[in-house]
Design a protein around this motif. Structure first.
Motif, PDB file in Angstrom:
ATOM      1  N   GLU A   9       0.623  -1.282  -0.105  1.00  0.00           N
ATOM      2  CA  GLU A   9      -0.048   0.035   0.014  1.00  0.00           C
ATOM      3  C   GLU A   9       0.936   1.271  -0.224  1.00  0.00           C
ATOM      4  OE1 GLU A   9      -3.092   2.111   2.964  1.00  0.00           O
ATOM      5  OE2 GLU A   9      -3.043  -0.002   3.115  1.00  0.00           O
ATOM      6  N   ARG A  10       2.002   1.323   0.906  1.00  0.00           N
ATOM      7  CA  ARG A  10       2.706   2.495   0.936  1.00  0.00           C
ATOM      8  C   ARG A  10       3.360   2.731  -0.621  1.00  0.00           C
ATOM      9  NH1 ARG A  10       6.889   0.881   4.282  1.00  0.00           N
ATOM     10  NH2 ARG A  10       5.198   0.106   5.509  1.00  0.00           N
ATOM     11  N   ARG A  11       3.950   1.711  -1.181  1.00  0.00           N
ATOM     12  CA  ARG A  11       4.566   1.739  -2.518  1.00  0.00           C
ATOM     13  C   ARG A  11       3.567   2.125  -3.363  1.00  0.00           C
ATOM     14  NH1 ARG A  11       8.609   3.131  -5.324  1.00  0.00           N
ATOM     15  NH2 ARG A  11       8.885   1.928  -7.147  1.00  0.00           N
ATOM     16  N   ALA A  12       2.300   1.708  -3.569  1.00  0.00           N
ATOM     17  CA  ALA A  12       1.398   2.199  -4.410  1.00  0.00           C
ATOM     18  C   ALA A  12       1.322   3.619  -4.337  1.00  0.00           C
ATOM     19  CB  ALA A  12       0.149   1.351  -4.299  1.00  0.00           C
ATOM     20  N   ARG A  13       1.055   3.968  -2.926  1.00  0.00           N
ATOM     21  CA  ARG A  13       0.859   5.586  -2.790  1.00  0.00           C
ATOM     22  C   ARG A  13       1.958   6.535  -3.179  1.00  0.00           C
ATOM     23  NH1 ARG A  13      -3.585   6.709   0.526  1.00  0.00           N
ATOM     24  NH2 ARG A  13      -4.382   4.997   1.736  1.00  0.00           N
ATOM     25  N   GLU A  14       3.357   5.850  -3.075  1.00  0.00           N
ATOM     26  CA  GLU A  14       4.167   6.513  -3.386  1.00  0.00           C
ATOM     27  C   GLU A  14       4.332   6.767  -5.110  1.00  0.00           C
ATOM     28  OE1 GLU A  14       7.814   4.856  -1.926  1.00  0.00           O
ATOM     29  OE2 GLU A  14       7.250   5.263   0.112  1.00  0.00           O
ATOM     30  N   LEU A  15       4.094   5.910  -5.715  1.00  0.00           N
ATOM     31  CA  LEU A  15       4.042   5.880  -7.201  1.00  0.00           C
ATOM     32  C   LEU A  15       2.940   6.719  -7.651  1.00  0.00           C
ATOM     33  CD1 LEU A  15       4.577   1.859  -8.107  1.00  0.00           C
ATOM     34  CD2 LEU A  15       6.175   3.898  -8.443  1.00  0.00           C
ATOM     35  N   TYR A  16       1.685   6.440  -7.069  1.00  0.00           N
ATOM     36  CA  TYR A  16       0.599   7.467  -7.446  1.00  0.00           C
ATOM     37  C   TYR A  16       1.227   9.061  -7.037  1.00  0.00           C
ATOM     38  CZ  TYR A  16      -3.761  10.032  -7.170  1.00  0.00           C
ATOM     39  OH  TYR A  16      -4.895  10.964  -7.389  1.00  0.00           O
ATOM     40  N   ARG A  17       1.647   9.356  -6.300  1.00  0.00           N
ATOM     41  CA  ARG A  17       1.737  10.728  -6.094  1.00  0.00           C
ATOM     42  C   ARG A  17       2.958  11.179  -6.917  1.00  0.00           C
ATOM     43  NH1 ARG A  17       1.871   9.584   0.263  1.00  0.00           N
ATOM     44  NH2 ARG A  17      -0.080   9.983   0.575  1.00  0.00           N
ATOM     45  N   GLU A  18       4.077  10.049  -7.296  1.00  0.00           N
ATOM     46  CA  GLU A  18       4.944  10.599  -8.142  1.00  0.00           C
ATOM     47  C   GLU A  18       4.228  10.881  -9.658  1.00  0.00           C
ATOM     48  OE1 GLU A  18       8.884  10.924  -9.886  1.00  0.00           O
ATOM     49  OE2 GLU A  18       8.436  10.271  -7.745  1.00  0.00           O
ATOM     50  N   ALA A  19       3.366   9.868 -10.035  1.00  0.00           N
ATOM     51  CA  ALA A  19       2.928  10.012 -11.443  1.00  0.00           C
ATOM     52  C   ALA A  19       1.953  11.432 -11.346  1.00  0.00           C
ATOM     53  CB  ALA A  19       1.945   8.843 -11.460  1.00  0.00           C
ATOM     54  N   ALA A  20       1.349  11.838 -10.177  1.00  0.00           N
ATOM     55  CA  ALA A  20       0.486  12.690 -10.067  1.00  0.00           C
ATOM     56  C   ALA A  20       1.239  14.227 -10.336  1.00  0.00           C
ATOM     57  CB  ALA A  20      -0.432  12.588  -8.925  1.00  0.00           C
ATOM     58  N   ARG A  21       2.471  14.305 -10.040  1.00  0.00           N
ATOM     59  CA  ARG A  21       3.118  15.306 -10.055  1.00  0.00           C
ATOM     60  C   ARG A  21       3.885  15.533 -11.391  1.00  0.00           C
ATOM     61  NH1 ARG A  21       7.401  13.849  -5.743  1.00  0.00           N
ATOM     62  NH2 ARG A  21       6.072  12.529  -4.761  1.00  0.00           N
ATOM     63  N   HIS A  22       3.890  14.399 -12.265  1.00  0.00           N
ATOM     64  CA  HIS A  22       4.525  14.595 -13.636  1.00  0.00           C
ATOM     65  C   HIS A  22       3.329  14.502 -14.651  1.00  0.00           C
ATOM     66  CE1 HIS A  22       8.364  14.291 -12.114  1.00  0.00           C
ATOM     67  NE2 HIS A  22       8.125  13.386 -11.141  1.00  0.00           N
TER      68      HIS A  22
END
Length: 129
Positions: A9-22
């Protein structure tokens, strides 16, 4: 078992936030429009669901009330067999053009129905002279 789920879950959230920034602005606008459309359609479906929840019991109540009314009202046969109709209007049987038992009546009576109607309308005025 709980630790691997938290890590995933933590890894999925990190990937989502990274994609949302770019994400580019055009794609972000399309995503926001799709989100608004989904929210509006859910509001409409909830409105229709609420309307159905209101109309279904109201319709059932109306059907039960109609059935109760039909069962509680007296049923009158074709000859008015109820005692109240026989007492309230004793001449009700003789109001029609045909006698009460048309099958047993003489068929020649029906040949001059206009004359009998005229006689019924004018018989009193002729008798007073």
């Amino acid at each position: 078992m709980n630790a691997p789920d938290n890590h995933l879950e933590r890894r999925a959230r990190e990937l989502y936030r990274e994609a949302a920034r770019h994400i580019d602005p055009a794609t972000a606008d399309r995503l926001r429009a799709a989100r608004r459309k989904a929210i509006e359609s859910s509001d409409r479906s909830s409105l229709s669901r609420r309307l159905l929840q209101l109309l279904l019991p109201a319709g059932a109540f109306a059907a039960v009330a109609f059935a109760a009314l039909m069962l509680s009202s007296p049923v009158q046969g074709p000859a008015g067999n109820s005692p109240s109709s026989a007492l309230s209007s004793p001449t009700a049987e003789f109001d029609g053009d045909l006698p009460p038992d048309a099958a047993a009546a003489d068929p020649t009576l029906y040949q001059n129905m206009d004359f009998y109607g005229w006689l019924a309308r004018n018989g009193d005025s002729q008798a007073n002279r």
